[in-house]
Design a protein around this motif. Structure first.
Motif, PDB file in Angstrom:
ATOM      1  N   SER A  60     -22.059   4.331  86.700  1.00 22.99           N
ATOM      2  CA  SER A  60     -22.897   3.330  87.346  1.00 22.99           C
ATOM      3  C   SER A  60     -23.784   4.031  88.360  1.00 22.99           C
ATOM      4  CB  SER A  60     -22.074   2.229  88.016  1.00 22.99           C
ATOM      5  OG  SER A  60     -21.293   2.761  89.062  1.00 22.99           O
ATOM      6  N   ALA A  61     -24.876   3.381  88.706  1.00 26.85           N
ATOM      7  CA  ALA A  61     -25.811   3.969  89.664  1.00 26.85           C
ATOM      8  C   ALA A  61     -26.364   2.890  90.565  1.00 26.85           C
ATOM      9  CB  ALA A  61     -26.945   4.694  88.944  1.00 26.85           C
ATOM     10  N   THR A  62     -26.629   3.292  91.786  1.00 27.53           N
ATOM     11  CA  THR A  62     -27.233   2.387  92.765  1.00 27.53           C
ATOM     12  C   THR A  62     -28.346   3.125  93.478  1.00 27.53           C
ATOM     13  OG1 THR A  62     -25.202   1.151  93.165  1.00 27.53           O
ATOM     14  CG2 THR A  62     -26.847   1.114  94.906  1.00 27.53           C
ATOM     15  N   THR A  63     -29.497   2.491  93.593  1.00 29.85           N
ATOM     16  CA  THR A  63     -30.600   3.048  94.368  1.00 29.85           C
ATOM     17  C   THR A  63     -30.969   2.076  95.483  1.00 29.85           C
ATOM     18  OG1 THR A  63     -31.494   4.273  92.494  1.00 29.85           O
ATOM     19  CG2 THR A  63     -32.999   3.824  94.314  1.00 29.85           C
ATOM     20  N   VAL A  64     -30.976   2.602  96.700  1.00 31.31           N
ATOM     21  CA  VAL A  64     -31.438   1.825  97.853  1.00 31.31           C
ATOM     22  C   VAL A  64     -32.794   2.403  98.237  1.00 31.31           C
ATOM     23  CG1 VAL A  64     -30.896   1.022 100.175  1.00 31.31           C
ATOM     24  CG2 VAL A  64     -29.045   1.492  98.560  1.00 31.31           C
ATOM     25  N   ALA A  65     -33.839   1.795  97.680  1.00 33.22           N
ATOM     26  CA  ALA A  65     -35.180   2.367  97.811  1.00 33.22           C
ATOM     27  C   ALA A  65     -35.643   2.406  99.269  1.00 33.22           C
ATOM     28  CB  ALA A  65     -36.166   1.579  96.954  1.00 33.22           C
ATOM     29  N   THR A  66     -35.273   1.383 100.034  1.00 36.70           N
ATOM     30  CA  THR A  66     -35.736   1.322 101.424  1.00 36.70           C
ATOM     31  C   THR A  66     -35.127   2.440 102.260  1.00 36.70           C
ATOM     32  OG1 THR A  66     -33.977  -0.255 101.858  1.00 36.70           O
ATOM     33  CG2 THR A  66     -36.174  -1.158 101.417  1.00 36.70           C
ATOM     34  N   GLU A  67     -33.945   2.928 101.849  1.00 39.57           N
ATOM     35  CA  GLU A  67     -33.296   4.010 102.595  1.00 39.57           C
ATOM     36  C   GLU A  67     -33.423   5.345 101.868  1.00 39.57           C
ATOM     37  OE1 GLU A  67     -29.459   3.088 104.145  1.00 39.57           O
ATOM     38  OE2 GLU A  67     -29.982   0.983 104.500  1.00 39.57           O
ATOM     39  N   ARG A  68     -34.119   5.343 100.747  1.00 37.87           N
ATOM     40  CA  ARG A  68     -34.490   6.578 100.039  1.00 37.87           C
ATOM     41  C   ARG A  68     -33.285   7.402  99.590  1.00 37.87           C
ATOM     42  NH1 ARG A  68     -39.632   8.138 103.901  1.00 37.87           N
ATOM     43  NH2 ARG A  68     -40.803   6.219 103.474  1.00 37.87           N
ATOM     44  N   TYR A  69     -32.366   6.717  98.908  1.00 38.61           N
ATOM     45  CA  TYR A  69     -31.277   7.452  98.287  1.00 38.61           C
ATOM     46  C   TYR A  69     -30.782   6.717  97.064  1.00 38.61           C
ATOM     47  CZ  TYR A  69     -27.707   4.289 100.246  1.00 38.61           C
ATOM     48  OH  TYR A  69     -26.935   3.200 100.567  1.00 38.61           O
ATOM     49  N   SER A  70     -30.117   7.471  96.211  1.00 38.67           N
ATOM     50  CA  SER A  70     -29.487   6.921  95.023  1.00 38.67           C
ATOM     51  C   SER A  70     -28.131   7.578  94.850  1.00 38.67           C
ATOM     52  CB  SER A  70     -30.360   7.163  93.786  1.00 38.67           C
ATOM     53  OG  SER A  70     -29.792   6.557  92.645  1.00 38.67           O
TER      54      SER A  70
END
Lengths: 109, 114
Positions: A60-70
Motif C-alpha cells: 500500500s502507499a500513501t502520499t501527503v502532497a501538502t507535506e511533500r512525502y510518500s
C-alpha cells in the motif's frame, strides 16, 4: 530542480516482516510513482499516487502532497520482494520524472 | 507484460561500432522517453518525444541519437560510444508528456561497451 530523498537506503528483513519506505520531495508535484526494480533490472510499476492512499495486495502507499512525502508499506514480506524500490516524481515539465536514490531491500528466508 | 517492448535485451559492442536500440509501445500513448541507469543508480532522463517531436534533450552527448518515426516506435542510435556509456537503457511511454500521468517502462537493454 526538485530533490527526491528516499530512506532508508538499505533494508534487510526477515521473511514475514513488515516495512515502511519513505520518499521526501522538495517541491509540489503532480506525478508520483513507486517502482520495484528486480535483480534482472526490470522496473515494475507499483503505484501511481500523486496524492491519497492506494492498496494492492500486500503493498500500500500513501502520499501527503501538502507535506511533500510518500510512504510505501510492505506487509508480510517475501523473498521475491527483494530488489530496489524507487520513488519518482514529476511536474508539468515535459513529462520528466526525477528518481530518488532508491531503497535496496533484501528479504531473507 | 507492460505494453512496452525493448530489443535487444542485451548488447555488447566495441567503441567503434554503430548499433540501435528499439522500443515499441502498444498502449496508444503519445509520449515516449529514453532513460539511462548506470550501475545501481537512479534513472536519468535522456530524451522525451511527444507525437514524434523531441520536447526535451537532457544534455545528452551527440553519440546518442534518438529517432521517433511514429508515436509507437522509438529508437536510440549509438555510435563511437565510451566505456562509461555501459548501462541499462530503459524506454517508457505515457499518454501525454504533461507530467501528471504514469509512465510505463520496458524491460530495458543492458549495454556493455568493450
Amino acid at each position: 530542480g526538485i530533490q527526491v530523498e528516499q530512506s532508508p537506503p538499505d533494508l534487510i528483513l526477515q521473511e514475514g516482516a513488515n516495512s515502511t519506505l519513505r520518499c521526501n520531495f522538495s517541491d509540489s508535484v503532480n506525478n508520483l510513482q513507486w517502482f520495484h526494480q528486480n535483480p534482472w533490472g526490470q522496473l515494475i510499476n507499483l503505484f501511481y499516487i500523486p496524492s491519497g492512499t492506494k492498496q494492492n495486495g500486500r503493498l500500500s502507499a500513501t502520499t501527503v502532497a501538502t507535506e511533500r512525502y510518500s510512504l510505501l508499506y510492505i506487509s508480510s514480506s517475501q523473498t521475491t520482494d527483494s530488489g530496489v524500490y524507487f520513488c519518482a516524481v514529476g511536474r508539468n515539465q515535459g513529462g520528466k520524472l526525477i528518481f530518488g536514490q532508491g531503497t535496496e531491500l533484501s528479504v531473507k528466508p | 507484460e507492460t505494453g512496452v517492448t525493448q530489443t535487444p535485451r542485451h548488447l555488447v559492442m566495441g567503441m567503434t561500432n554503430k548499433k540501435s536500440l528499439k522500443c515499441e509501445q502498444h498502449l496508444g500513448h503519445n509520449a515516449m522517453y529514453w532513460y539511462k541507469q548506470s550501475a545501481k543508480k537512479p534513472l536519468e532522463l535522456m530524451f522525451v518525444y511527444s507525437l514524434e517531436e523531441r520536447v526535451e534533450n537532457n544534455s545528452v552527448p551527440s553519440r546518442f541519437s534518438p529517432e521517433c518515426p511514429n508515436s509507437s516506435h522509438l529508437f536510440l542510435h549509438l555510435h563511437t560510444l565510451q566505456p562509461e556509456d555501459s548501462a541499462l537503457y530503459l524506454c517508457a511511454s505515457s499518454p501525454t508528456p504533461t507530467g501528471n500521468q504514469p509512465q510505463h517502462f520496458g524491460d530495458g537493454t543492458r549495454l556493455s561497451i568493450l
